[in-house]
Design a protein around this motif. Structure first.
Motif, short mmCIF file in Angstrom:
data_model
loop_
_atom_site.label_atom_id
_atom_site.label_comp_id
_atom_site.label_asym_id
_atom_site.label_seq_id
_atom_site.Cartn_x
_atom_site.Cartn_y
_atom_site.Cartn_z
N TYR A 131 4.88 -4.13 3.53
CA TYR A 131 5.28 -4.28 2.12
C TYR A 131 5.84 -5.67 1.90
O TYR A 131 6.43 -6.26 2.79
N SER A 164 -3.56 0.12 -9.56
CA SER A 164 -4.95 0.24 -9.07
C SER A 164 -5.11 1.30 -7.97
O SER A 164 -5.57 1.04 -6.89
N SER A 165 -4.64 2.48 -8.27
CA SER A 165 -4.76 3.74 -7.52
C SER A 165 -4.00 3.82 -6.19
O SER A 165 -3.59 4.90 -5.79
N ASP A 166 -3.75 2.70 -5.50
CA ASP A 166 -2.97 2.89 -4.26
C ASP A 166 -1.97 1.77 -3.93
O ASP A 166 -1.49 1.67 -2.82
N ILE A 167 -1.69 0.90 -4.92
CA ILE A 167 -0.68 -0.13 -4.67
C ILE A 167 0.66 0.34 -5.23
O ILE A 167 0.80 0.57 -6.44
N PHE A 168 1.61 0.46 -4.34
CA PHE A 168 2.94 0.91 -4.71
C PHE A 168 3.75 -0.29 -5.22
O PHE A 168 3.79 -1.33 -4.57
N THR A 213 5.83 2.51 -9.91
CA THR A 213 4.51 2.87 -10.42
C THR A 213 3.47 2.63 -9.34
O THR A 213 3.74 1.97 -8.34
N ILE A 214 2.27 3.22 -9.53
CA ILE A 214 1.16 2.98 -8.62
C ILE A 214 0.10 2.18 -9.38
O ILE A 214 -0.38 2.60 -10.42
N LYS A 242 0.85 -1.19 0.00
CA LYS A 242 0.00 0.00 0.00
C LYS A 242 0.89 1.25 0.00
O LYS A 242 1.87 1.31 0.74
N ASP A 243 0.54 2.20 -0.85
CA ASP A 243 1.38 3.39 -0.98
C ASP A 243 1.39 4.21 0.31
O ASP A 243 0.36 4.43 0.93
N ASN A 244 2.58 4.62 0.70
CA ASN A 244 2.75 5.46 1.89
C ASN A 244 3.96 6.36 1.70
O ASN A 244 4.85 6.05 0.92
#
Lengths: 90, 454
Positions: A74, A39-43, A36-37, A10-12
């Protein structure tokens, strides 16, 4: 010796900073980063690194990154590049 | 920058994380021919010393490769020269001492299995073969990590039906001796026809006399990866199915080749072979049966299963063969019932029967493997099952094997738990009609006409 590091989660804020901080401490040189990101919030980040002049053990560096990943949620893999070359190139 | 595409990198990670991709075993073959002596204590000491010295770093080297490459290496194992060759001066009681020495050496090196308590009797017995085979029940009952195999036939020599009959009795005795664990000892004993000398997989591994001093043989796996790849081509024709399996097998085998080369380099040991195998585990998603079902069968064992397995087995070899410099061992899809969640389910439903499994072994790599049968199955019936299976191997010039567990006191419909990679299995019915008079004949079944190829 080169290795591939993959980080997915999850992006943080601060992921790249924290991962590269560990690499710098081990004197591991980053050759390339692609991030890249999904599906909008997976880093998702793939790094190619050179561990030729690593200060310490490769496995210790991998374990430290993995521990960081586990603590922060992660999925971090550190693998020698040869695995991917063997599987995906002739 | 790397020439790798990101998709390829993520595909590999996905295979390792979610599809149970692993290297199933690194097996170090060690010749024990120089340990020969007519003093039993001297032989025991020599084999212990040689194994612990040659394989001192095997487990740690495997673990190091796992960490550096991120590839799980599930088993590190040892195979040795067929022990019956060293057993010629000895009694069965002495052979049990050899078994204990081997088991102790296996424990000292940290491997989970050591194979080679074996005899090759396809044409007849030596003194050592007789002593060793007589010792098998006691030897396997007293040891944890030791595996045994007996080769009773080859395409070149025919079948030794005296040995077939004796192995039926040995399996029964071994089951009785390990009755407290539902006959678990039998999971460590394989009866072969055309046994390969460089097989890395247990329980049938041994280091043949044509092999070098030491060798590293690697067995790959990957049913989960093949299943996942086939999910993406649902409904496509068989040409596409075959191509998909070939591509997947290529990748899996390249990984095995890399590990084999690296392990042999680090252990200063010759690289033997890569065994191109699809070896299932009891884990969900790591099943050969579900690959066959993915091809369109409602349940493994129904009509069409043999054809599906034939395609799978052939495509695995075609894909794998270009990925490694030396192929060997058993090479093909494995169908051990208790070690494959899909096979267990199919056997419990009664769809996958021993007769169907026998047909399937005509087109895949091994034989009737890890099948639990009722405890009251007569020794002659087990011998007759071995004879049928060996005949398939002998006539078709392929390896076949039998690993049956007649679980003492258990009846059809009950279930036996072995735990770990050996899984659990339902007790499957065998035919009740007697094969006694057939097995009692003894002697040798002559080699088939097509063995005369010179």
């Amino acid at each position: 010796m080169r290795a591939i590091i993959t980080v997915v989660g999850k992006d943080n804020m601060g992921i790249i900073y924290n991962v590269t901080k560990i690499l710098a401490a081990y004197r591991v040189n980053i050759l390339d980063i692609s991030q890249t990101i999904l599906s909008s919030d997976i880093f998702a980040m793939i790094m190619l690194v050179n561990t030729a002049s690593i200060a310490g053990e490769f496995t210790a560096m991998a374990a430290e990154l993995k521990a960081y990943g586990e603590a922060e949620g992660y999925d971090i893999h550190v693998q020698r590049e040869d695995v991917f070359n063997a599987m995906h190139t002739l | 920058m790397t020439k790798l595409a990101h998709n390829d990198i993520l595909e590999t990670i996905h295979m390792l994380d979610d599809q149970h991709l692993d290297v199933r075993t690194i097996t170090m073959g060690i010749s024990l021919l120089d340990c020969v002596s007519d003093d039993i204590d001297a032989v025991c000491r020599k084999i212990y010393d040689k194994i612990t010295q040659k394989a001192a770093n095997l487990v740690s080297c495997g673990e190091q490769i796992e960490l550096e490459y991120g590839i799980p290496i599930v088993n590190k194992r040892i195979s040795v020269t067929p022990i019956s060759i060293l057993a010629n001066p000895f009694s069965p009681a002495d052979c049990v001492k050899l078994a204990l020495a081997l088991d102790k050496a296996a424990a000292a090196t940290g491997v989970n299995f050591l194979g080679g308590f074996s005899a090759l009797v396809h044409k007849g017995y030596t003194k050592g073969d007789r002593a060793l085979i007589a010792a098998i029940p006691e030897a396997l009952a007293q040891t944890e990590r030791l595996c045994s195999s007996v080769n009773i036939g080859t395409t070149k020599a025919g079948m030794n039906m005296d040995a077939v009959r004796e192995m039926g009795q040995v399996i029964k005795q071994l089951a009785e001796k390990t009755a407290d664990r539902d006959g678990f000892g039998c999971a460590k004993l394989v009866v072969f026809c055309n046994a390969p000398e460089d097989n890395p997989f247990m329980a049938g591994a041994f280091h043949g006399v044509g092999e070098p001093e030491t060798a590293i043989n690697v067995g790959v796996s990957g049913p989960g990866v093949v299943k996942y790849a086939l999910e993406k081509v649902r409904g496509a024709d068989f040409g596409t199915v075959s191509e998909t399996i070939k591509k997947t097998a290529f990748k899996v085998t390249r990984m095995g080749q890399l590990v084999a080369q690296e392990a042999s380099r680090r252990l200063h040991t010759e690289f033997g072979i890569v065994d191109l195998s699809l070896a299932p585990t009891p884990a969900v998603g790591d099943s050969v049966a579900t690959i066959l079902e993915e091809m369109g069968l409602e349940c493994c064992g129904t009509h069409g299963t043999t054809a599906a397995l034939a395609l799978l087995n052939d495509a695995v070899k075609k894909g794998g063969v270009m990925a490694t410099s030396y192929v060997g061992g058993l090479s093909g899809a494995f169908i051990p019932v208790s070690e494959d969640a899909g096979m267990i389910a199919a056997a419990e439903k009664g769809v996958l029967t021993i007769d169907k499994l026998e047909a399937m072994t005509c087109v895949c790599s091994v034989g009737l493997d890890m099948i639990v049968v009722p405890g009251d199955t007569p020794a002659a019936t087990i011998a007759a099952i071995i004879a049928d299976e060996a005949a398939i191997g002998m006539i078709n010039q392929k390896t076949t094997a039998v690993r049956l567990i007649p679980a003492p006191g258990k009846k059809v419909g009950e279930r036996v738990e072995f735990g770990g990679l050996l899984g659990s299995g339902p007790v499957q019915p065998v035919h009740r009609e007697s094969s006694e008079a057939f097995v009692a004949r003894g002697g040798r079944i002559p080699a088939p006409i097509h063995s005369l190829r010179n």
